[in-house]
Design a protein around this motif. Structure first.
Motif, PDB file in Angstrom:
ATOM      1  N   SER A   1       6.917   3.429   4.079  1.00 46.21           N
ATOM      2  CA  SER A   1       7.906   3.764   3.057  1.00 46.21           C
ATOM      3  C   SER A   1       7.715   2.913   1.808  1.00 46.21           C
ATOM      4  O   SER A   1       7.280   1.763   1.871  1.00 46.21           O
ATOM      5  CB  SER A   1       9.318   3.555   3.594  1.00 46.21           C
ATOM      6  N   ALA A   2       8.063   3.486   0.662  1.00 43.24           N
ATOM      7  CA  ALA A   2       8.097   2.708  -0.577  1.00 43.24           C
ATOM      8  C   ALA A   2       9.341   1.825  -0.563  1.00 43.24           C
ATOM      9  O   ALA A   2      10.374   2.195   0.005  1.00 43.24           O
ATOM     10  CB  ALA A   2       8.109   3.635  -1.778  1.00 43.24           C
ATOM     11  N   LEU A   3       9.247   0.663  -1.166  1.00 42.94           N
ATOM     12  CA  LEU A   3      10.365  -0.277  -1.211  1.00 42.94           C
ATOM     13  C   LEU A   3      10.828  -0.417  -2.653  1.00 42.94           C
ATOM     14  O   LEU A   3      10.037  -0.756  -3.530  1.00 42.94           O
ATOM     15  CB  LEU A   3       9.936  -1.638  -0.654  1.00 42.94           C
ATOM     16  N   ASP A   4      12.103  -0.132  -2.895  1.00 35.36           N
ATOM     17  CA  ASP A   4      12.697  -0.272  -4.220  1.00 35.36           C
ATOM     18  C   ASP A   4      13.784  -1.324  -4.163  1.00 35.36           C
ATOM     19  O   ASP A   4      14.708  -1.231  -3.340  1.00 35.36           O
ATOM     20  CB  ASP A   4      13.283   1.059  -4.698  1.00 35.36           C
ATOM     21  N   LEU A   5      13.686  -2.323  -5.037  1.00 31.71           N
ATOM     22  CA  LEU A   5      14.625  -3.440  -5.038  1.00 31.71           C
ATOM     23  C   LEU A   5      15.407  -3.479  -6.340  1.00 31.71           C
ATOM     24  O   LEU A   5      14.907  -3.086  -7.397  1.00 31.71           O
ATOM     25  CB  LEU A   5      13.873  -4.769  -4.867  1.00 31.71           C
ATOM     26  N   LYS A   6      16.641  -3.970  -6.248  1.00 29.98           N
ATOM     27  CA  LYS A   6      17.470  -4.241  -7.421  1.00 29.98           C
ATOM     28  C   LYS A   6      17.894  -5.705  -7.359  1.00 29.98           C
ATOM     29  O   LYS A   6      18.389  -6.161  -6.324  1.00 29.98           O
ATOM     30  CB  LYS A   6      18.712  -3.345  -7.438  1.00 29.98           C
ATOM     31  N   LEU A   7      17.695  -6.425  -8.456  1.00 25.41           N
ATOM     32  CA  LEU A   7      18.059  -7.832  -8.491  1.00 25.41           C
ATOM     33  C   LEU A   7      18.427  -8.248  -9.904  1.00 25.41           C
ATOM     34  O   LEU A   7      18.193  -7.505 -10.861  1.00 25.41           O
ATOM     35  CB  LEU A   7      16.936  -8.704  -7.941  1.00 25.41           C
TER      36      LEU A   7
END
Length: 262
Positions: free
Chosen positions: A56-62
């Motif tokens: 899976s692709a990993l999308d992060l918010k920070l």
């Protein structure tokens, strides 16, 4: 998470040639075998279950103002690759000792975008990267090298200036854009004394327009680095670097499959 958050935590490791960042999205720092994972607000997308999770692709918010985001923005300009590993750590029920229970995801950072007071980091799975067929370099008329990277080989052209005012994406400079870089900073970056780099979209004589809003105190000395439009003319006239040009400007414009060979 199905487990008690005080007994199981996620650990993120961002690693590149120029830096390493150990982070955890939980409300406390985690000391694991002498490595301190610093608490930071991180949100991620849901990963697939089972064996598909690793693909899976990993999308992060920070938060957009952290050291990691500044590092990723800087490496995106130089072409440096940042690897990311997501692990799970658990605490012993009888003490305060953390141990690794497994690796959930591995891959690399594709890019970072800043909008609406949040940084979005896009990551690609290592399994997807390894299975990709062929070379990654693009066959195009314009140069595909990252400016100032080892493949590019050009020497950075810089100039210093003092900020007189900043509003949104516009940064006004005392005395305007220095003459030595005026008209050529689009595609380059503005660097603050703290090392944060902000991509320049254009210059308008008295200042520069950045890719995203930034607040810089008046009187701050910044460094402007010249950009490139990846054309042969700019490569030759601005950098004298045509021998390293990575584009193919002589690609025929006519398609022989649609127009015929003759």
């Amino acid at each position: 998470m199905s487990q008690n958050p005080l007994m199981e935590v996620e650990l993120y490791a961002f690693t590149s040639a120029s830096g390493e960042f150990l982070l955890t999205p939980h409300e406390f720092d985690v000391d694991l075998d002498g490595n301190l994972y610093t608490s930071l607000s991180i949100e991620r997308n849901e990963l697939a279950l089972g064996a598909e999770a690793a693909k899976s692709a990993l999308d992060l918010k920070l938060p957009p103002d952290g050291d990691l985001v500044r590092h990723l923005l800087a490496t995106s300009l130089t072409g440096e690759t940042t690897a990311i590993t997501l692990r799970i750590a658990r605490r012993d029920t009888w003490g305060d000792y953390w141990w690794l229970s497994g690796t959930r995801w591995m891959g690399r950072v594709l890019g970072v975008e800043i909008a609406d007071d949040v940084a979005r980091v896009r990551c690609e799975s290592a399994q997807v990267s390894l299975k990709r067929i062929g070379l990654r370099r693009l066959y195009s008329r314009k140069c595909s090298h990252v400016l100032y990277s080892s493949a590019c080989g050009a020497s950075p052209i810089t100039a210093s200036a003092f900020v007189s005012n900043s509003s949104g994406r516009n940064v006004e400079l005392d005395g305007g854009v220095p003459g030595s870089v005026s008209g050529g900073v689009a595609g380059g970056w503005l660097q603050t004394p703290e090392g944060a780099r902000h991509m320049i979209v254009s210059d308008y004589g008295s200042g520069v327009e950045l890719l995203y809003p930034v607040a810089i105190e008046p009187g701050t000395e910044v460094q402007l680095t010249v950009g490139c439009d990846h054309s042969t003319e700019t490569c030759a006239s601005r950098f004298g670097n045509l021998d390293n040009y990575g584009g193919f400007p002589a690609i025929p414009s006519k398609n022989p499959f649609s127009t015929g060979v003759f």
